[in-house]
Design a protein around this motif. Structure first.
Motif: not given
Length: 333
Positions: A48-52, A57-62, A235-241
């Motif tokens: 999810a991080q590598d694919r952006g 989904y609007g997150l600046d994730a560390d 977060v879950l939306m990013a993971h599902i994709e």
């Protein structure tokens, strides 16, 4: 002193650029996440991080790498991370002890593990008195090896010593040097044991019933979920994709696994990918059967304690995403 007209022109452009840039940054919600292994089963997090996808989904994730569930649980409780990968066994133990934790989604609800041993270990009897290696007590590898040892008709700790040695790669290294006689392994790791004869003594796939276990799960605190439900949902939306991408883009996914695990062994990547692709759930609910086994185990170690499925699992976001058609839409793209 009167400033030149072009000063105001360029100053205005800079101010406008800063405003647009800032709006883009401010539009991204900051969140700290963690995953606990670099193997394919944890790929949903770093893919999810590598694919952006977090940004999508609007997150600046560390995204942090925190080895093992027990350490991840401690980081959640301390507030160092907001959503982390943690297996059900570690979460159940923490909740019984009073931790404010909840499973919100499980991407893998079974433990795909096998017990790799030295070729000289021909039977369960030959394993008696020897050591097997895990990452850390309370981790998924600990749960898996205890189930595998019992599957052989032996008693963990009493007849087979369990040692903490590190992640899959470290376990393979300890095995190669002879420090341990075996180790629980996700599929594919055996290909890293070069120069050491090995065999698979038993696998969870050999069990008569599927070994139900909440293995790769998004976990947060109940208080954070109550305050930031929409953020957890993103977060879950990013993971599902990410799971959809994993299942449908084999070669690209294998390259990403190789990038993060730093393992380029093709046999490992092929086996690891195939095992996880089959097990990742398109609708990542927290399965009751696996959680209740872990609750029973956690409660047995704390006399008088009580814990229900509803006390440590909240599937409402996943069910909402399923009902809204989001998951179907992701899989049709």
């Amino acid at each position: 002193m009167k400033l030149p007209q072009r000063f105001w022109f360029f100053g205005g452009l800079l101010l406008l650029s800063y405003s647009l840039f800032s709006r883009d940054v401010w539009g991204q919600e900051r969140i700290r996440l963690s995953h606990s292994a670099l193997e394919s089963s944890n790929a949903v997090w770093y893919l999810a991080q590598d694919r952006g996808l977090y940004k999508k989904y609007g997150l600046d994730a560390d995204l942090l790498f925190i080895p093992s569930t027990t350490t991840s649980v401690s980081s959640l409780v301390a507030g160092d991370v907001q959503v982390a990968n943690a297996s059900g066994g570690g979460v159940a133990s923490a909740v019984v002890a009073g931790a404010d934790l909840v499973l919100v989604s499980c991407y893998l609800n079974s433990l795909p593990y096998e017990l790799v041993v030295n070729e000289s270990v021909k039977s369960a009897e030959d394993l008696k008195g020897k050591s097997v290696g895990i990452s850390r007590v309370g981790s998924a590898s600990d749960v898996a090896v205890r189930a595998l040892i019992r599957g052989l008709g032996l008693e963990p700790d009493k007849q087979v010593l369990i040692m903490q040695v590190g992640g899959p790669v470290e376990r393979a290294a300890s095995f190669r040097t002879g420090r341990i006689a075996g180790f629980p392994s996700p599929p594919g790791i055996i290909h890293l044991t070069k120069g050491m004869p090995f065999k698979v003594l038993i696998s969870t796939a050999d069990f008569q019933k599927r070994f139900e276990f909440p293995y790769i799960c998004a976990t947060t605190t109940k208080s954070y979920l109550a305050r930031q439900r929409e953020t957890v949902k993103k977060v879950l939306m990013a993971h599902i994709e990410a799971i959809q991408f994993f299942k449908t883009h084999k070669e690209e996914t294998k390259k990403i696994i190789a990038k993060y695990s730093r393992i380029n062994n093709e046999a490992y990547l092929e086996d690891a990918y195939n095992a996880s692709a089959k097990l990742y759930d398109a609708v990542p609910l927290v399965t009751r059967a696996g959680v209740e086994v872990q609750i029973k185990d956690a409660v047995s170690r704390k006399p008088g304690a009580q814990l229900r499925f509803e006390d440590m699992a909240d599937e409402s976001i996943v069910r909402e995403l399923e009902k809204s058609g989001f998951i179907d839409k992701v899989y049709k793209q």
